[in-house]
Enzyme design. Structure first.
Site, PDB file in Angstrom:
ATOM      1  CG  HIS A  18      -1.911  -1.099   1.251  1.00  0.00           C
ATOM      2  ND1 HIS A  18      -3.176  -0.975   0.712  1.00  0.00           N
ATOM      3  CD2 HIS A  18      -1.832  -2.366   1.736  1.00  0.00           C
ATOM      4  CE1 HIS A  18      -3.832  -2.114   0.871  1.00  0.00           C
ATOM      5  NE2 HIS A  18      -3.037  -2.970   1.490  1.00  0.00           N
ATOM      6  CG  ASP A  87      -5.048   1.862   1.423  1.00  0.00           C
ATOM      7  OD1 ASP A  87      -4.041   1.809   0.713  1.00  0.00           O
ATOM      8  OD2 ASP A  87      -5.745   0.867   1.696  1.00  0.00           O
TER       9      ASP A  87
END
Length: 277
Positions: A18, A87
């Site tokens: 990520h 995210d």
């Protein structure tokens, strides 16, 4: 009068898979668009912490990219010139942004086709009573290619597990975003991008605007050992277009059965390529 640059906070989830794409996205906002960016990094004690530290201490980071490690940040003072990019697994931030009247964007590092599936999952969950893997036919996401049952990701194969419930929770909140930024581009996925933008199903949700900004890839790589150098030296000696590159993500592993299937798939691919050419 000097006008201050717009400020964007970028909040990736934990893990290099990520962090890396969000860091590259943040760098492009700074370098190509003149935006001040605060990258909010969730620090952990996981084995990847050393690699994370090396990544974030690179001397090549642009000056207007500020790395903020969380904790120990107690609060952030934001104004109307701010926006948050977060995210997929941090959509709780949408609620805070709504209270503060801050635009909240989602940066999705997956394909446009998978984003279409995520936007469709809430309806699929409501309409289908059995497990998805027991469906007799491929899943038809509006406007997109059918999804083969065997290609479903692990998190949606069992609807009773917490991983599925957590995934469904976050994807169900995608319509709350101000916009969805995807690491893809028009020429790569024209059908999926067109569907998300114009298909009546997605317009009815309603789906936020999507912004294909890809391909965003890592621009620099620190060679960590002799094996890395030997690999690159070997690649330099190969003829153009003669090497097939496979990647399994920052923490990807394959079972023995999956390795066997991969070998057969590559063998078939090579055989088919030979037959064509």
């Amino acid at each position: 009068m000097v006008v201050d640059k717009p400020h964007v906070a970028v909040l990736p989830n934990m893990g290099l898979g990520h962090l890396i794409p969000h860091l590259e996205f943040a760098k492009r906002l700074v370098v190509h668009h003149g935006i001040r960016v605060s990258l909010l990094v969730i620090t952990t004690s996981e084995p990847s912490a050393a690699a994370q530290g090396q990544l974030l201490s690179s001397p090549h980071l642009p000056p207007d990219l500020n790395i903020v490690r969380l904790p120990p940040v107690d609060k952030m003072i934001l104004d109307h010139d701010d926006a948050l990019v977060t995210d997929l697994f941090a959509t709780q931030a949408f609620d805070v942004c709504k209270e503060l009247s801050i635009p909240a964007y989602l940066y999705s590092t997956t394909s446009a086709a998978f984003n279409a599936f995520m936007l469709y999952l809430a309806k699929l969950d409501n309409d289908v009573k059995c497990e998805f893997i027991d469906l007799p036919r491929p899943i038809q996401v509006p406007g997109c290619s059918p999804i083969q049952i065997d290609d479903l990701l692990d998190q949606v194969r069992n609807r009773k597990i917490d991983e599925y419930k957590w995934f469904l929770y976050h994807v169900s909140r995608l319509p709350l975003a101000t916009g969805i930024i995807i690491n893809s581009w028009q020429d790569l996925e024209p059908m999926s991008i067109k569907s998300i933008r114009h298909n009546p199903f997605f317009k009815k949700i309603p789906t936020p605007p999507i912004y294909p900004v890809g391909p965003i890839i890592k621009q620099e790589e620190t060679l960590s050992n002799t094996a890395d150098l030997e690999c690159l030296e070997w690649l330099d000696k190969q003829p153009p277009d003669s090497v097939l590159f496979l990647t399994f993500g920052s923490g990807g592993t394959l079972s023995f059965e999956q390795q066997t299937e991969l070998v057969w798939a590559l063998t078939l691919l090579i055989y088919m390529a030979g037959s064509i050419y």
